[in-house]
Scaffold this active site. Structure first.
Site, PDB file in Angstrom:
ATOM      1  N   HIS A 193      -8.062   3.423  13.049  1.00 16.49           N
ATOM      2  CA  HIS A 193      -7.592   2.521  12.020  1.00 16.49           C
ATOM      3  C   HIS A 193      -6.914   3.042  10.855  1.00 16.49           C
ATOM      4  CE1 HIS A 193      -7.781  -0.856   9.292  1.00 16.49           C
ATOM      5  NE2 HIS A 193      -8.374  -0.302   8.226  1.00 16.49           N
TER       6      HIS A 193
ATOM      7  N   ASP B 293      26.927   2.266   6.184  1.00 17.83           N
ATOM      8  CA  ASP B 293      25.573   2.443   6.965  1.00 17.83           C
ATOM      9  C   ASP B 293      24.874   3.688   6.172  1.00 17.83           C
ATOM     10  OD1 ASP B 293      24.048   3.231   9.002  1.00 17.83           O
ATOM     11  OD2 ASP B 293      25.237   2.045  10.214  1.00 17.83           O
TER      12      ASP B 293
ATOM     13  N   TRP C 149      -9.822   9.823   9.112  1.00 17.37           N
ATOM     14  CA  TRP C 149      -8.410  10.295   9.053  1.00 17.37           C
ATOM     15  C   TRP C 149      -7.975  11.517   8.286  1.00 17.37           C
ATOM     16  CZ3 TRP C 149      -4.114  10.096   5.487  1.00 17.37           C
ATOM     17  CH2 TRP C 149      -4.357   9.899   4.230  1.00 17.37           C
TER      18      TRP C 149
ATOM     19  N   SER D 135       9.468  12.784  12.084  1.00 16.83           N
ATOM     20  CA  SER D 135      10.179  11.610  11.979  1.00 16.83           C
ATOM     21  C   SER D 135      10.258  11.177  10.334  1.00 16.83           C
ATOM     22  CB  SER D 135       9.453  10.517  12.632  1.00 16.83           C
ATOM     23  OG  SER D 135      10.000   9.369  12.135  1.00 16.83           O
ATOM     24  N   SER D 136       9.200  11.442   9.714  1.00 19.24           N
ATOM     25  CA  SER D 136       9.277  10.962   8.205  1.00 19.24           C
ATOM     26  C   SER D 136      10.376  11.966   7.569  1.00 19.24           C
ATOM     27  CB  SER D 136       8.128  11.328   7.651  1.00 19.24           C
ATOM     28  OG  SER D 136       7.022  10.290   7.923  1.00 19.24           O
TER      29      SER D 136
ATOM     30  N   HIS E 260      -2.780  13.226  -1.491  1.00 17.44           N
ATOM     31  CA  HIS E 260      -2.434  12.525  -2.846  1.00 17.44           C
ATOM     32  C   HIS E 260      -1.044  11.932  -3.044  1.00 17.44           C
ATOM     33  CE1 HIS E 260      -3.947  10.282  -5.993  1.00 17.44           C
ATOM     34  NE2 HIS E 260      -3.012  10.479  -6.367  1.00 17.44           N
TER      35      HIS E 260
ATOM     36  N   GLU F  37       0.776  11.394  -0.685  1.00 23.45           N
ATOM     37  CA  GLU F  37       1.004  10.483   0.597  1.00 23.45           C
ATOM     38  C   GLU F  37       0.715   9.096   0.005  1.00 23.45           C
ATOM     39  OE1 GLU F  37       2.029  10.345   3.388  1.00 23.45           O
ATOM     40  OE2 GLU F  37       1.048   8.309   4.032  1.00 23.45           O
TER      41      GLU F  37
ATOM     42  N   TYR G 131       1.088   7.939  -2.889  1.00 25.78           N
ATOM     43  CA  TYR G 131       2.328   7.393  -3.859  1.00 25.78           C
ATOM     44  C   TYR G 131       3.482   7.109  -2.796  1.00 25.78           C
ATOM     45  CZ  TYR G 131      -0.564   8.125  -7.613  1.00 25.78           C
ATOM     46  OH  TYR G 131      -1.867   7.797  -8.407  1.00 25.78           O
TER      47      TYR G 131
ATOM     48  N   SER H  98       9.584  -4.818  -8.555  1.00 32.15           N
ATOM     49  CA  SER H  98      10.538  -4.691  -9.628  1.00 32.15           C
ATOM     50  C   SER H  98      11.904  -5.541  -9.425  1.00 32.15           C
ATOM     51  CB  SER H  98      10.939  -3.375 -10.092  1.00 32.15           C
ATOM     52  OG  SER H  98       9.506  -2.673 -10.454  1.00 32.15           O
TER      53      SER H  98
ATOM     54  N   HIS I 152      -9.312  15.372  -7.004  1.00 35.91           N
ATOM     55  CA  HIS I 152      -9.855  14.628  -7.525  1.00 35.91           C
ATOM     56  C   HIS I 152     -10.573  13.807  -6.317  1.00 35.91           C
ATOM     57  CE1 HIS I 152      -6.658  11.361  -7.821  1.00 35.91           C
ATOM     58  NE2 HIS I 152      -7.006  11.450  -6.560  1.00 35.91           N
ATOM     59  N   HIS I 153     -10.032  14.122  -4.880  1.00 41.68           N
ATOM     60  CA  HIS I 153     -10.587  13.669  -3.890  1.00 41.68           C
ATOM     61  C   HIS I 153     -12.018  14.350  -3.293  1.00 41.68           C
ATOM     62  CE1 HIS I 153      -7.264  10.678  -2.968  1.00 41.68           C
ATOM     63  NE2 HIS I 153      -6.639  11.576  -3.543  1.00 41.68           N
TER      64      HIS I 153
ATOM     65  N   THR J  17       1.389   4.025 -14.936  1.00 38.06           N
ATOM     66  CA  THR J  17       1.007   2.952 -14.076  1.00 38.06           C
ATOM     67  C   THR J  17       0.842   1.930 -14.913  1.00 38.06           C
ATOM     68  OG1 THR J  17      -0.255   4.633 -12.759  1.00 38.06           O
ATOM     69  CG2 THR J  17      -0.391   2.075 -12.418  1.00 38.06           C
TER      70      THR J  17
ATOM     71  N   LYS K 187       4.132   0.540 -16.145  1.00 40.54           N
ATOM     72  CA  LYS K 187       4.623  -0.336 -15.025  1.00 40.54           C
ATOM     73  C   LYS K 187       3.988  -1.885 -15.153  1.00 40.54           C
ATOM     74  CE  LYS K 187       6.349   2.582 -11.591  1.00 40.54           C
ATOM     75  NZ  LYS K 187       7.739   1.687 -11.413  1.00 40.54           N
TER      76      LYS K 187
ATOM     77  N   ARG L 206     -19.972   5.456   2.710  1.00 42.51           N
ATOM     78  CA  ARG L 206     -18.897   5.014   3.803  1.00 42.51           C
ATOM     79  C   ARG L 206     -19.025   5.580   5.068  1.00 42.51           C
ATOM     80  NH1 ARG L 206     -13.465   8.219   1.808  1.00 42.51           N
ATOM     81  NH2 ARG L 206     -12.394   7.005   3.468  1.00 42.51           N
TER      82      ARG L 206
END
Lengths: 394, 543
Positions: free
Chosen positions: B86, B115, B151, B178-179, B262, B264, B266, B277, B311-312, B337, B340, B459
């Site tokens: 998932h 293009d 994951w 690809s990315s 991390h 990722e 963002y 915006s 922090h993870h 943040t 924003k 979890r």
């Protein structure tokens, strides 16, 4: 737009936002369900709870301010009310203010957050040490000052009920999934240090009432401490995904007054001396089979299944297997030392000699295996002694 | 574009650069061999819609098993495969390709280019994806089952996966390639193909946020590729990078993974900031408040995203100094943040607002993303994190920033630009129904998970103690309803493309500013064949 109107709208929106906050953060607790972090029974759990509440309230206040401004604007500044767009596109002054004020709030939060962290990381001055070794999917506890050690596993009633479509209602089982066969018993009012490690994959030892969790990692020994204030039974679970039975690896801590703890410890020592004597005698095949069935059910059946058929492909069948019907020495080796790169654990230090001998005898003579082999506890003790000598040899 | 002085002959010589529709003939030529930024964008967006439904159905399996205590539907190992897949499908298949799809469609139109800068690479970077996903999903049908380690693919657990691990690793490699190619293309387009007058500080926020996102992608995708390659060699070739018994270090994987992981986060949310915006000023009929500070805040967030990874993993056991550093750095993220959020509210303030579907989703984003931000700040407090970590509180947090965060922004973007892409208006009525049902049920789904986590539910467990039963049932009901609601979304999109009779004007939205709105709806096959002159009133901000 008249001035009074604006004030009325702001107040109405403020009331609505506060009501929504109450509905989300307070009302669900009125159902009788627990919705907040427990305050716990240690100084660490209390300080973590206080920290949690401080930050939560700061967020609530900021949130109420932001959402009130936003929804006031949504009500007042809409085209359908004929509101014309103003020309403002930036304000250096406002932007400096809403950068600096959050920084100040963060600094204010950082002070108690730092203090709490320093306190948690200071395990010095401990009066007692417990070593916790996690492995799939059990906990081994060693009382380093008492020469007591045992393995703690999900209790049999929960284990039966948690099987897929078991037909047993979880509600009918006391402390479903949160009960074990051998709880960790600790004295209250004493600073206790934990040394936490793992044998196979990463686990995490967590009892919410003690205020923290700490990862159990193979190759690492992590330190943590507690000082339980109140006697009681405190339950927790493994918190780091550790494979298929991650959800079935509970922790139970029973905190007792010192005198009661001492009595418990004395009884444990006496029991383990009895066990030692048992291990030194010769057992009959029938005795070993009987004891082996119980050991198999608690230690082996989770993976190899109660009928010995295994769960392909990760957990091989024992019924008719090459190992369980082949040479005894190879079978003993796999059980004692495990098999690297698989979920098969090394049981040498996790089960007693008697348990290992019984489990081996049982698996070689059950599920249609008919080797007729009888493996004695003293044989296992001898192999264990040789293994240990090999490890310590220069 | 042909003018009074060009002859017919000259027109033919410049065939491909003509305003008229010169799409390639034939289905394969049009879609498989396409080098057109809009067609490739469309392919990306459809792939992501399919992945969203596939990943969503896995979430339904998870919520169905968690509906009541006890195991009723699936074995724990399959449950773990579902949580793992998932996440992988949603992150790499739904959210990231969707943003690349919007970038493909919008970046050339927004900067005034015909293009993308590298059209053939663009084709390749898309067509890798369907194969990578087929490979990833095929592991579920292999003997050894799909990956079941979450994951995050933490060793040693992930090394207990069977041979299917190799397929997972190669799929991740392909997704990464690809990315990276997509990012190179976006950067090259933005830096080289802007129309005269489109200075960097005149670019729309969506272009800015994607420029920064593309740099993040190039920086971290190779790190992930390295980490999974080490898993591959540990599993199949006897190396011991992460095997403690062989002198390796299982925690090192976590450091490497989160150094990717991390940023990722963002990568998935910065383009969302850009979209919000764009949309808020349009429907507030007021320029974006504090444009330059928005740009700097985005860059600051991107920089900070590289120094907060641990922090993870506060609970793995770090030196006190390390914990303090990562706590302070993480808390700091709330400053840009916050800037924003304050700027968005100020953009709405004293505007002349209307509430079409894109605006509703944008407002929903600001409110619910902010709630996710608050729980993020709470999680930053290291000592308290020793309670929150690995509980449903974390699950609630990141779903708040990803679902009513990134996914709502994607939906807002879809409603906002779909009339431009297709030339047809979508059904406003069904769009609003989709918004309200999504907003109600996403909260029914995820808010109770905060309570579950705080009350002590870990979890990634397939079964739980009955004390957690009530809120799990509520959450599951919200989940089923939210899932079903998304079928409305699919219906609105298909109706807009194929059946809608209401034509969209070039301008589409009264308050919209920016170069893409100066083109017809749908825009010509090659967006700007001659560079437009960018005047001040075409940009979206007044700074």
């Amino acid at each position: 737009m008249k001035k009074e109107n604006t004030v009325i709208v702001v107040l109405a929106v403020l009331a609505a936002v506060i009501a929504a906050t109450w509905l989300l953060l307070v009302a669900p607790g009125l159902t009788g369900n627990e919705i907040n972090m427990p305050r716990g029974v240690t100084s660490l759990s209390a300080s973590h709870f206080d920290l949690h509440m401080i930050v939560l309230w700061i967020c609530v206040v900021i949130g109420i301010g932001v959402f009130t401004a936003m929804f006031t604007s949504i009500i007042l500044h809409r085209k359908s009310r004929g509101h014309e767009a103003a020309k403002l596109s930036h304000s250096t002054q406002a932007e400096i203010i809403w950068t600096i004020i959050p920084v100040l709030i963060l600094v204010a939060m950082a002070v108690p957050a730092t203090t709490a962290l320093i306190k948690m990381e200071d395990a010095s001055g401990a009066e007692m040490t417990i070593k916790i070794t996690a492995f799939q999917w059990r906990w081994k506890y060693e009382y380093l000052d008492h020469d007591i050690s045992f393995i703690s596993t999900l209790d049999a009633a929960s284990n039966e009920a948690r099987q897929l479509n078991s037909g047993i209602a979880p509600e009918s089982v006391d402390n479903y999934l949160l009960d074990v066969d051998n709880p960790l018993v600790l004295p209250i009012g004493k600073k206790i240090k934990f040394l936490i490690t793992a044998d196979d994959v990463i686990h995490s030892w967590w009892v919410p009432a003690l205020g923290w969790k700490r990862d159990a990692i193979p190759g690492f020994i992590n330190e943590a401490w507690t000082n339980i204030k109140e006697p009681g039974t405190y339950r927790g679970q493994c918190a780091e995904l550790c494979g298929k039975d991650h959800g079935f690896m509970p922790i139970v801590v029973i905190a007792l007054p010192q005198a009661e703890f001492d009595a418990w410890a004395a009884k444990q020592l006496a029991d383990s001396r009895d066990q030692q004597q048992e291990a030194d005698r010769l057992w009959t095949q029938q005795e070993l089979m009987q004891h082996g069935e119980a050991v198999y059910a608690s230690a082996c059946a989770t993976c190899h299944q109660p009928d010995g058929q295994g769960l392909t492909p990760a957990f091989p069948a024992l019924a008719g297997s090459k190992i369980a019907t082949g040479p005894v020495a190879a079978h003993i080796d796999v059980v004692m030392n495990g098999r690297a790169g698989t979920a098969m654990s090394a049981w040498q230090d996790k089960l007693s000699e008697t348990d290992i001998a019984a489990a081996l005898t049982y698996t070689r003579n059950a599920f249609g295996n008919h080797t007729g082999d009888v493996i004695q506890p003293i044989t296992i003790a001898e192999i264990k002694r040789q293994n240990t000598e090999q490890e310590t040899a220069p | 574009m042909s003018t009074d002085i060009t002859s017919n002959d000259l027109d033919h010589a410049h065939d491909g650069h003509d305003d008229h529709d010169h799409k390639p003939k034939g289905f394969l030529n049009r879609w498989l061999f396409t080098t057109n930024h809009k067609d490739i964008g469309t392919l990306y967006l459809f792939l992501s819609l399919i992945a969203f439904l596939v990943g969503g159905s896995m979430a339904m399996v998870i919520r169905a098993e968690l509906f009541m205590p006890g195991l009723q539907l699936v074995e724990p190992d399959f449950f773990n495969q579902m949580t793992t897949m998932h996440a992988l499908v949603m992150v790499f298949g739904a959210v990231m390709p969707a943003w690349v799809g919007f970038a493909n469609w919008l970046v050339p139109m927004m900067v005034g280019a015909p293009d993308m800068a590298l059209p053939r690479m663009n084709n390749w970077s898309f067509w890798i994806l369907p194969f990578a996903f087929t490979m990833l999903l095929s592991t579920l049908f292999m003997d050894s089952g799909g990956p079941a380690s979450g994951w995050t693919l933490y060793p040693p657990l992930v090394l207990q996966t069977g041979n299917s691990l190799a397929f997972v690793v190669f799929a991740v490699h392909m997704l990464g390639i690809s990315s990276i190619m997509g990012s190179i293309n976006i950067i090259a387009t933005i830096l080289n193909m802007r129309a005269p007058g489109m200075t960097l500080l005149r670019m729309p926020m969506f272009v800015w946020t994607w420029l920064i996102t593309a740099f993040l992608l190039i920086a971290v995708m190779p790190v992930l590729a390295g980490a999974v390659t080490m898993l591959l060699t540990d599993h199949f070739f006897g190396t011991n990078f992460f095997n403690a018994a062989g002198g390796g270090d299982p925690v090192m994987f976590q450091h490497i993974f989160w150094f990717f992981g991390h940023p990722e986060v963002y990568i998935m949310i910065l383009p969302a900031f850009g979209v919000i915006s764009e949309i808020l000023p349009t429907f507030s009929r007021k320029p974006l408040f504090g444009y330059s500070s928005m740009v700097y805040a985005t860059a600051t967030i991107a920089f900070l995203s590289f120094i907060v990874w641990a922090h993870h993993m506060f609970t793995v056991g770090m030196p006190l100094q390390g914990e303090l550093f990562f706590m302070y750095a993480t808390m700091l993220i709330s400053v840009p943040t916050g800037v924003k959020v304050f700027n968005w509210v100020s953009t709405m303030w004293k505007g002349s607002m209307t509430f079409e579907t894109p605006m509703l989703f944008a407002i929903g984003f600001v409110v619910l993303f902010t709630i996710g931000g608050f729980s993020g700040l709470m999680l930053a407090i290291t000592a308290a994190d020793f309670q929150y970590h690995d509980t449903y509180f974390v699950v609630a947090h990141f779903h708040y920033v990803l679902v009513p965060g990134a996914v709502f922004a994607l939906m807002a973007a879809t409603y906002y630009w779909l009339p431009k892409f297709t030339g047809n208006m979508y059904s406003e009525k069904w769009g609003k129904i989709h918004f309200w049902l999504s907003t109600i049920f996403v909260n029914v789904l995820f808010f109770p998970q905060h309570y579950l986590g705080l009350a002590g539910m870990p979890r990634r467990i397939p079964d739980y103690s009955p004390q957690f039963a009530d809120f799990n049932m509520i959450s599951s009901i919200g989940g089923f309803a939210f899932g079903a609601t998304q079928l409305i979304f699919v219906g609105v999109i298909l109706h807009c493309i194929f059946r809608s009779k209401v034509k969209a004007t070039g301008q589409v939205w009264e308050g919209a500013r920016g170069l893409e709105w100066t083109l017809s709806s749908p825009p010509p096959y090659h967006s700007f064949t001659t560079p437009p002159e960018v005047s001040h009133n075409m940009v979206r901000h007044a700074d």
